[in-house]
Design a protein around this motif. Structure first.
Motif, PDB file in Angstrom:
ATOM      1  N   SER A  78       0.806  -1.213   0.000  1.00  0.00           N
ATOM      2  CA  SER A  78       0.000   0.000   0.000  1.00  0.00           C
ATOM      3  C   SER A  78       0.843   1.269   0.000  1.00  0.00           C
ATOM      4  O   SER A  78       1.990   1.280   0.448  1.00  0.00           O
ATOM      5  CB  SER A  78      -0.934   0.001   1.214  1.00  0.00           C
ATOM      6  OG  SER A  78      -0.184   0.043   2.414  1.00  0.00           O
ATOM      7  N   PHE A  79       0.207   2.331  -0.496  1.00  0.00           N
ATOM      8  CA  PHE A  79       0.828   3.646  -0.600  1.00  0.00           C
ATOM      9  C   PHE A  79      -0.117   4.696  -0.047  1.00  0.00           C
ATOM     10  O   PHE A  79      -1.324   4.483   0.048  1.00  0.00           O
ATOM     11  CB  PHE A  79       1.174   3.954  -2.064  1.00  0.00           C
ATOM     12  CG  PHE A  79       2.268   3.074  -2.584  1.00  0.00           C
ATOM     13  CD1 PHE A  79       3.579   3.506  -2.580  1.00  0.00           C
ATOM     14  CD2 PHE A  79       1.991   1.806  -3.058  1.00  0.00           C
ATOM     15  CE1 PHE A  79       4.600   2.689  -3.036  1.00  0.00           C
ATOM     16  CE2 PHE A  79       3.001   0.979  -3.513  1.00  0.00           C
ATOM     17  CZ  PHE A  79       4.307   1.422  -3.506  1.00  0.00           C
ATOM     18  N   GLY A 120       9.968 -11.540 -12.591  1.00  0.00           N
ATOM     19  CA  GLY A 120       8.595 -11.813 -12.995  1.00  0.00           C
ATOM     20  C   GLY A 120       7.581 -11.834 -11.869  1.00  0.00           C
ATOM     21  O   GLY A 120       6.393 -12.001 -12.115  1.00  0.00           O
ATOM     22  N   ASN A 121       8.021 -11.674 -10.615  1.00  0.00           N
ATOM     23  CA  ASN A 121       7.078 -11.634  -9.502  1.00  0.00           C
ATOM     24  C   ASN A 121       6.218 -10.381  -9.616  1.00  0.00           C
ATOM     25  O   ASN A 121       6.722  -9.296  -9.889  1.00  0.00           O
ATOM     26  CB  ASN A 121       7.824 -11.631  -8.165  1.00  0.00           C
ATOM     27  CG  ASN A 121       8.632 -12.894  -7.976  1.00  0.00           C
ATOM     28  OD1 ASN A 121       8.089 -13.982  -7.918  1.00  0.00           O
ATOM     29  ND2 ASN A 121       9.942 -12.739  -7.918  1.00  0.00           N
ATOM     30  N   VAL A 122       4.907 -10.524  -9.410  1.00  0.00           N
ATOM     31  CA  VAL A 122       3.979  -9.413  -9.597  1.00  0.00           C
ATOM     32  C   VAL A 122       3.693  -8.728  -8.269  1.00  0.00           C
ATOM     33  O   VAL A 122       3.247  -9.356  -7.302  1.00  0.00           O
ATOM     34  CB  VAL A 122       2.655  -9.891 -10.227  1.00  0.00           C
ATOM     35  CG1 VAL A 122       1.692  -8.718 -10.409  1.00  0.00           C
ATOM     36  CG2 VAL A 122       2.912 -10.579 -11.571  1.00  0.00           C
ATOM     37  N   LEU A 123       3.955  -7.426  -8.267  1.00  0.00           N
ATOM     38  CA  LEU A 123       3.609  -6.589  -7.118  1.00  0.00           C
ATOM     39  C   LEU A 123       2.420  -5.736  -7.514  1.00  0.00           C
ATOM     40  O   LEU A 123       2.380  -5.187  -8.617  1.00  0.00           O
ATOM     41  CB  LEU A 123       4.773  -5.680  -6.736  1.00  0.00           C
ATOM     42  CG  LEU A 123       6.086  -6.349  -6.369  1.00  0.00           C
ATOM     43  CD1 LEU A 123       7.152  -5.295  -6.111  1.00  0.00           C
ATOM     44  CD2 LEU A 123       5.908  -7.228  -5.152  1.00  0.00           C
ATOM     45  N   GLU A 124       1.454  -5.638  -6.628  1.00  0.00           N
ATOM     46  CA  GLU A 124       0.328  -4.729  -6.829  1.00  0.00           C
ATOM     47  C   GLU A 124       0.579  -3.507  -5.960  1.00  0.00           C
ATOM     48  O   GLU A 124       0.743  -3.620  -4.754  1.00  0.00           O
ATOM     49  CB  GLU A 124      -0.990  -5.397  -6.447  1.00  0.00           C
ATOM     50  CG  GLU A 124      -1.380  -6.504  -7.384  1.00  0.00           C
ATOM     51  CD  GLU A 124      -2.787  -6.988  -7.135  1.00  0.00           C
ATOM     52  OE1 GLU A 124      -3.538  -7.075  -8.114  1.00  0.00           O
ATOM     53  OE2 GLU A 124      -3.137  -7.265  -5.972  1.00  0.00           O
ATOM     54  N   LEU A 125       0.640  -2.355  -6.587  1.00  0.00           N
ATOM     55  CA  LEU A 125       0.866  -1.088  -5.900  1.00  0.00           C
ATOM     56  C   LEU A 125      -0.511  -0.464  -5.692  1.00  0.00           C
ATOM     57  O   LEU A 125      -1.210  -0.170  -6.662  1.00  0.00           O
ATOM     58  CB  LEU A 125       1.764  -0.194  -6.743  1.00  0.00           C
ATOM     59  CG  LEU A 125       3.001  -0.871  -7.355  1.00  0.00           C
ATOM     60  CD1 LEU A 125       3.770   0.110  -8.223  1.00  0.00           C
ATOM     61  CD2 LEU A 125       3.891  -1.460  -6.277  1.00  0.00           C
ATOM     62  N   VAL A 126      -0.915  -0.297  -4.432  1.00  0.00           N
ATOM     63  CA  VAL A 126      -2.310   0.027  -4.133  1.00  0.00           C
ATOM     64  C   VAL A 126      -2.438   1.271  -3.265  1.00  0.00           C
ATOM     65  O   VAL A 126      -1.721   1.432  -2.273  1.00  0.00           O
ATOM     66  CB  VAL A 126      -2.988  -1.146  -3.381  1.00  0.00           C
ATOM     67  CG1 VAL A 126      -4.445  -0.844  -3.094  1.00  0.00           C
ATOM     68  CG2 VAL A 126      -2.853  -2.437  -4.160  1.00  0.00           C
ATOM     69  N   TRP A 127      -3.384   2.152  -3.645  1.00  0.00           N
ATOM     70  CA  TRP A 127      -3.835   3.257  -2.799  1.00  0.00           C
ATOM     71  C   TRP A 127      -5.343   3.106  -2.654  1.00  0.00           C
ATOM     72  O   TRP A 127      -6.043   2.789  -3.624  1.00  0.00           O
ATOM     73  CB  TRP A 127      -3.525   4.608  -3.428  1.00  0.00           C
ATOM     74  CG  TRP A 127      -4.284   5.711  -2.744  1.00  0.00           C
ATOM     75  CD1 TRP A 127      -3.948   6.340  -1.596  1.00  0.00           C
ATOM     76  CD2 TRP A 127      -5.523   6.272  -3.157  1.00  0.00           C
ATOM     77  NE1 TRP A 127      -4.907   7.262  -1.248  1.00  0.00           N
ATOM     78  CE2 TRP A 127      -5.900   7.231  -2.207  1.00  0.00           C
ATOM     79  CE3 TRP A 127      -6.385   6.044  -4.225  1.00  0.00           C
ATOM     80  CZ2 TRP A 127      -7.065   7.981  -2.292  1.00  0.00           C
ATOM     81  CZ3 TRP A 127      -7.546   6.783  -4.323  1.00  0.00           C
ATOM     82  CH2 TRP A 127      -7.872   7.748  -3.366  1.00  0.00           C
ATOM     83  N   MET A 128      -5.843   3.294  -1.425  1.00  0.00           N
ATOM     84  CA  MET A 128      -7.282   3.221  -1.183  1.00  0.00           C
ATOM     85  C   MET A 128      -7.717   4.318  -0.227  1.00  0.00           C
ATOM     86  O   MET A 128      -6.996   4.656   0.711  1.00  0.00           O
ATOM     87  CB  MET A 128      -7.670   1.886  -0.541  1.00  0.00           C
ATOM     88  CG  MET A 128      -7.669   0.716  -1.472  1.00  0.00           C
ATOM     89  SD  MET A 128      -8.370  -0.763  -0.718  1.00  0.00           S
ATOM     90  CE  MET A 128      -7.056  -1.270   0.379  1.00  0.00           C
TER      91      MET A 128
END
Length: 139
Positions: A78-79, A120-128
């Motif tokens: 999270s950001f 190739g590892n997938v990171l999800e960069l998330v703001w909520m």
């Protein structure tokens, strides 16, 4: 000890992976880093441990998955705001990550971008902003 998570990732090139994780905002913890591993601190509770393939293999008898060919997990971090998500995606791409062709979700109250690290590892960069989430989506 507080509850923490340590995400152990096999990496083909430890130096390249370390540069990528530093570019997206992790700090290297030299106390737990050497020629086989880099401990990358995301927060007080979250650490990415980047392990060379040979060192990773000492923890499991299973073969190492090719994260560029299949996705076994999505790691969401999270950001504080949308701009930080975009800046981190750009910094990660400049440090050997891939953003092209990956998911971008903009629901107004939630903004999510995906980036692949050099392995190739997938990171999800998330703001909520949970306070702005529509009531029908709250369940």
């Amino acid at each position: 000890m507080p509850k923490m998570i340590f995400v152990n990732l096999p990496v083909a090139d430890l130096a390249a992976a370390t540069r990528f994780y530093q570019a997206i905002g992790c700090q290297k913890n030299d106390q737990f880093s050497d020629d086989n591993a880099a401990s990358m601190v995301w927060s007080e509770a979250i650490n990415f441990h980047l392990l060379t393939h040979s060192f990773f293999q000492t923890f499991t008898a299973l073969p190492i998955a090719d994260a560029k060919a299949a996705c076994g997990a999505l790691y969401a971090i999270s950001f504080d705001d949308r701009a930080a998500v975009d800046a981190t995606a750009s910094a990660g791409a400049a440090a050997g990550g891939t953003v092209e062709g990956l998911s971008v979700v903009d629901m107004g109250w939630m903004y999510n971008r995906q980036i692949q690290d050099p392995d190739g590892n997938v990171l999800e960069l998330v703001w909520m902003d949970i306070s702005a989430m529509p009531q029908d989506e709250a369940g």
